[in-house]
Design a protein around this motif. Structure first.
Motif, PDB file in Angstrom:
ATOM      1  N   MET A 192       0.837  -1.174   0.000  1.00  0.00           N
ATOM      2  CA  MET A 192       0.000   0.000   0.000  1.00  0.00           C
ATOM      3  C   MET A 192       0.884   1.240   0.000  1.00  0.00           C
ATOM      4  SD  MET A 192      -2.535   1.205   2.977  1.00  0.00           S
ATOM      5  CE  MET A 192      -4.187   1.427   2.443  1.00  0.00           C
ATOM      6  N   GLU A 193       0.655   2.115  -0.932  1.00  0.00           N
ATOM      7  CA  GLU A 193       1.449   3.336  -1.026  1.00  0.00           C
ATOM      8  C   GLU A 193       0.775   4.449  -0.241  1.00  0.00           C
ATOM      9  OE1 GLU A 193       2.729   6.474  -4.415  1.00  0.00           O
ATOM     10  OE2 GLU A 193       2.830   4.367  -4.923  1.00  0.00           O
ATOM     11  N   LEU A 194       1.505   4.987   0.696  1.00  0.00           N
ATOM     12  CA  LEU A 194       0.988   6.088   1.495  1.00  0.00           C
ATOM     13  C   LEU A 194       1.601   7.385   1.000  1.00  0.00           C
ATOM     14  CD1 LEU A 194       1.233   4.573   5.053  1.00  0.00           C
ATOM     15  CD2 LEU A 194      -0.797   4.836   3.656  1.00  0.00           C
ATOM     16  N   GLY A 195       0.795   8.400   0.923  1.00  0.00           N
ATOM     17  CA  GLY A 195       1.297   9.689   0.482  1.00  0.00           C
ATOM     18  C   GLY A 195       0.677  10.806   1.296  1.00  0.00           C
ATOM     19  N   ARG A 196       1.378  11.909   1.354  1.00  0.00           N
ATOM     20  CA  ARG A 196       0.877  13.084   2.051  1.00  0.00           C
ATOM     21  C   ARG A 196       0.970  14.256   1.105  1.00  0.00           C
ATOM     22  NH1 ARG A 196       3.607  13.839   7.710  1.00  0.00           N
ATOM     23  NH2 ARG A 196       1.817  15.188   7.912  1.00  0.00           N
ATOM     24  N   CYS A 197       0.003  15.142   1.206  1.00  0.00           N
ATOM     25  CA  CYS A 197       0.071  16.358   0.402  1.00  0.00           C
ATOM     26  C   CYS A 197      -0.369  17.521   1.279  1.00  0.00           C
ATOM     27  CB  CYS A 197      -0.766  16.255  -0.857  1.00  0.00           C
ATOM     28  SG  CYS A 197      -2.503  16.018  -0.572  1.00  0.00           S
ATOM     29  N   ARG A 198       0.157  18.692   0.911  1.00  0.00           N
ATOM     30  CA  ARG A 198      -0.136  19.886   1.695  1.00  0.00           C
ATOM     31  C   ARG A 198      -0.049  21.085   0.762  1.00  0.00           C
ATOM     32  NH1 ARG A 198       3.755  21.416   6.584  1.00  0.00           N
ATOM     33  NH2 ARG A 198       5.202  21.658   4.867  1.00  0.00           N
ATOM     34  N   ILE A 199      -0.967  22.016   0.931  1.00  0.00           N
ATOM     35  CA  ILE A 199      -0.898  23.250   0.159  1.00  0.00           C
ATOM     36  C   ILE A 199      -0.800  24.412   1.140  1.00  0.00           C
ATOM     37  CG2 ILE A 199      -3.401  23.500  -0.063  1.00  0.00           C
ATOM     38  CD1 ILE A 199      -2.680  24.701  -2.918  1.00  0.00           C
ATOM     39  N   THR A 200       0.137  25.303   0.843  1.00  0.00           N
ATOM     40  CA  THR A 200       0.351  26.478   1.663  1.00  0.00           C
ATOM     41  C   THR A 200       0.147  27.701   0.781  1.00  0.00           C
ATOM     42  OG1 THR A 200       2.051  25.257   2.854  1.00  0.00           O
ATOM     43  CG2 THR A 200       1.979  27.621   3.200  1.00  0.00           C
ATOM     44  N   VAL A 201      -0.723  28.611   1.202  1.00  0.00           N
ATOM     45  CA  VAL A 201      -0.978  29.827   0.437  1.00  0.00           C
ATOM     46  C   VAL A 201      -0.393  30.989   1.228  1.00  0.00           C
ATOM     47  CG1 VAL A 201      -2.734  31.320  -0.560  1.00  0.00           C
ATOM     48  CG2 VAL A 201      -3.070  28.855  -0.553  1.00  0.00           C
ATOM     49  N   TYR A 202       0.459  31.767   0.570  1.00  0.00           N
ATOM     50  CA  TYR A 202       1.091  32.906   1.232  1.00  0.00           C
ATOM     51  C   TYR A 202       1.255  34.048   0.241  1.00  0.00           C
ATOM     52  CZ  TYR A 202       5.311  31.100  -1.008  1.00  0.00           C
ATOM     53  OH  TYR A 202       6.226  30.659  -1.927  1.00  0.00           O
ATOM     54  N   PHE A 203       1.539  35.233   0.777  1.00  0.00           N
ATOM     55  CA  PHE A 203       1.683  36.436  -0.050  1.00  0.00           C
ATOM     56  C   PHE A 203       3.146  36.652  -0.376  1.00  0.00           C
ATOM     57  CE2 PHE A 203       2.061  41.074  -0.593  1.00  0.00           C
ATOM     58  CZ  PHE A 203       1.196  41.220  -1.655  1.00  0.00           C
ATOM     59  N   GLU A 204       3.456  36.643  -1.663  1.00  0.00           N
ATOM     60  CA  GLU A 204       4.805  36.930  -2.150  1.00  0.00           C
ATOM     61  C   GLU A 204       4.641  38.117  -3.087  1.00  0.00           C
ATOM     62  OE1 GLU A 204       7.337  34.461  -5.066  1.00  0.00           O
ATOM     63  OE2 GLU A 204       7.738  33.651  -3.073  1.00  0.00           O
ATOM     64  N   GLY A 207       0.494  29.749  -4.099  1.00  0.00           N
ATOM     65  CA  GLY A 207       0.178  28.485  -3.443  1.00  0.00           C
ATOM     66  C   GLY A 207       1.331  27.527  -3.667  1.00  0.00           C
ATOM     67  N   LEU A 208       1.782  26.902  -2.610  1.00  0.00           N
ATOM     68  CA  LEU A 208       2.874  25.937  -2.700  1.00  0.00           C
ATOM     69  C   LEU A 208       2.276  24.566  -2.409  1.00  0.00           C
ATOM     70  CD1 LEU A 208       5.941  25.890  -3.120  1.00  0.00           C
ATOM     71  CD2 LEU A 208       6.148  25.781  -0.657  1.00  0.00           C
ATOM     72  N   TYR A 209       2.202  23.728  -3.435  1.00  0.00           N
ATOM     73  CA  TYR A 209       1.595  22.413  -3.303  1.00  0.00           C
ATOM     74  C   TYR A 209       2.715  21.393  -3.146  1.00  0.00           C
ATOM     75  CZ  TYR A 209      -1.475  18.471  -4.221  1.00  0.00           C
ATOM     76  OH  TYR A 209      -2.172  17.303  -4.104  1.00  0.00           O
ATOM     77  N   GLU A 210       2.762  20.734  -2.001  1.00  0.00           N
ATOM     78  CA  GLU A 210       3.807  19.762  -1.713  1.00  0.00           C
ATOM     79  C   GLU A 210       3.175  18.382  -1.610  1.00  0.00           C
ATOM     80  OE1 GLU A 210       6.617  21.407   1.474  1.00  0.00           O
ATOM     81  OE2 GLU A 210       4.717  22.462   1.782  1.00  0.00           O
ATOM     82  N   ARG A 211       3.822  17.387  -2.201  1.00  0.00           N
ATOM     83  CA  ARG A 211       3.345  16.026  -2.036  1.00  0.00           C
ATOM     84  C   ARG A 211       4.547  15.113  -1.819  1.00  0.00           C
ATOM     85  NH1 ARG A 211       1.225  14.577  -8.152  1.00  0.00           N
ATOM     86  NH2 ARG A 211       3.272  14.410  -9.101  1.00  0.00           N
ATOM     87  N   SER A 212       4.372  14.180  -0.922  1.00  0.00           N
ATOM     88  CA  SER A 212       5.440  13.222  -0.655  1.00  0.00           C
ATOM     89  C   SER A 212       4.835  11.823  -0.629  1.00  0.00           C
ATOM     90  CB  SER A 212       6.135  13.534   0.670  1.00  0.00           C
ATOM     91  OG  SER A 212       5.214  13.485   1.722  1.00  0.00           O
ATOM     92  N   SER A 213       5.572  10.897  -1.183  1.00  0.00           N
ATOM     93  CA  SER A 213       5.136   9.507  -1.225  1.00  0.00           C
ATOM     94  C   SER A 213       6.380   8.646  -1.131  1.00  0.00           C
ATOM     95  CB  SER A 213       4.368   9.238  -2.518  1.00  0.00           C
ATOM     96  OG  SER A 213       5.222   9.395  -3.630  1.00  0.00           O
ATOM     97  N   GLU A 214       6.232   7.381  -1.421  1.00  0.00           N
ATOM     98  CA  GLU A 214       7.380   6.472  -1.389  1.00  0.00           C
ATOM     99  C   GLU A 214       8.389   6.827  -2.486  1.00  0.00           C
ATOM    100  OE1 GLU A 214       5.744   2.585  -1.629  1.00  0.00           O
ATOM    101  OE2 GLU A 214       4.865   2.675   0.364  1.00  0.00           O
ATOM    102  N   VAL A 264       7.325  19.310  -5.410  1.00  0.00           N
ATOM    103  CA  VAL A 264       6.726  20.613  -5.103  1.00  0.00           C
ATOM    104  C   VAL A 264       6.251  21.259  -6.393  1.00  0.00           C
ATOM    105  CG1 VAL A 264       7.177  22.903  -4.183  1.00  0.00           C
ATOM    106  CG2 VAL A 264       8.267  20.948  -3.157  1.00  0.00           C
ATOM    107  N   CYS A 265       5.148  21.993  -6.298  1.00  0.00           N
ATOM    108  CA  CYS A 265       4.632  22.758  -7.433  1.00  0.00           C
ATOM    109  C   CYS A 265       4.207  24.128  -6.922  1.00  0.00           C
ATOM    110  CB  CYS A 265       3.441  22.046  -8.050  1.00  0.00           C
ATOM    111  SG  CYS A 265       2.686  22.962  -9.393  1.00  0.00           S
ATOM    112  N   LYS A 266       4.526  25.162  -7.675  1.00  0.00           N
ATOM    113  CA  LYS A 266       4.183  26.526  -7.282  1.00  0.00           C
ATOM    114  C   LYS A 266       3.035  27.005  -8.164  1.00  0.00           C
ATOM    115  CE  LYS A 266       6.578  30.862  -6.359  1.00  0.00           C
ATOM    116  NZ  LYS A 266       7.852  31.548  -6.484  1.00  0.00           N
ATOM    117  N   ILE A 267       1.961  27.494  -7.523  1.00  0.00           N
ATOM    118  CA  ILE A 267       0.784  27.975  -8.227  1.00  0.00           C
ATOM    119  C   ILE A 267       0.626  29.459  -7.887  1.00  0.00           C
ATOM    120  CG2 ILE A 267      -1.684  27.676  -8.576  1.00  0.00           C
ATOM    121  CD1 ILE A 267      -1.321  24.897  -7.217  1.00  0.00           C
ATOM    122  N   THR A 268       0.525  30.316  -8.900  1.00  0.00           N
ATOM    123  CA  THR A 268       0.401  31.749  -8.668  1.00  0.00           C
ATOM    124  C   THR A 268      -1.055  32.165  -8.816  1.00  0.00           C
ATOM    125  OG1 THR A 268       2.604  32.050  -9.565  1.00  0.00           O
ATOM    126  CG2 THR A 268       1.248  34.005  -9.351  1.00  0.00           C
TER     127      THR A 268
END
Length: 139
Positions: free
Chosen positions: A1-13, A19-26, A31-35
Motif C-alpha cells: 500500500m502506497e501512502l502519500g501526504r500532500c499539503r498546500i500552503t498559500v502565502y503572499f509573495e 500556493g505551494l503544493y507539496e506532495r510526498s510519497s514512497e 513541489v509545485c508553485k501555483i500563482t
C-alpha cells in the motif's frame, strides 16, 4: 500500500498570492508553485487544484524520509497547525525542489535555443551556397 501526504500552503509573495503544493510519497518529495492574483478563498484554491490538476508541473522527486503514520491527539494537531501558521511559509526542502525545477527548465530552454540557432545557421549556409551556384550558372 502506497501512502502519500500532500499539503498546500498559500502565502503572499509581493505582488501576488502564491500556493505551494507539496506532495510526498514512497517515490520522493515533489513541489509545485501555483500563482494566484488576488487573495484566494478556500473554495477558489480547491477549485483551481481540481481544474488545473493535469497542467501542474512538479519539481523532480527528491528522496524523502519515510513518513510514520500514527494517530495524534487533537490538541497536538491544533498546536502543530498553529506552529505552522506562525512560522515561515516555505520550507527549505520546498525551496530546493523549486530551485531544481527552475534549473531544469533553464537547461531545456538553452538546449532548444541552441538547436534553433544551429538550424538557422544551417539554413543560411544553404541559402548562400545556392546563391553561389546561381552566380556561376550563366557563364
Amino acid at each position: 500500500m502506497e501512502l502519500g501526504r500532500c499539503r498546500i500552503t498559500v502565502y503572499f509573495e509581493d505582488p501576488f498570492w502564491v500556493g505551494l503544493y507539496e506532495r510526498s510519497s514512497e517515490d520522493g518529495y515533489e513541489v509545485c508553485k501555483i500563482t494566484f492574483g488576488a487573495e484566494p478563498k478556500d473554495y477558489e484554491v480547491y477549485a483551481a487544484l481540481l481544474e488545473h490538476w493535469r497542467e501542474l508541473t512538479f519539481s523532480p522527486a527528491l528522496p524523502a524520509e519515510r513518513a510514520e503514520v500514527r494517530r495524534q491527539s487533537a490538541k497536538r494537531v491544533r498546536r502543530e497547525v498553529k506552529r505552522q501558521l506562525s512560522g515561515p511559509p516555505v520550507g527549505t526542502k520546498a525551496q530546493q525542489a523549486l530551485k531544481l525545477q527552475r534549473e531544469e527548465g533553464k537547461e531545456a530552454r538553452k538546449a532548444m535555443g541552441r538547436e534553433a540557432k544551429e538550424t538557422e545557421e544551417r539554413r543560411k549556409f544553404e541559402l548562400r551556397q545556392e546563391k553561389k551556384k546561381e552566380k556561376h550558372r550563366g557563364h
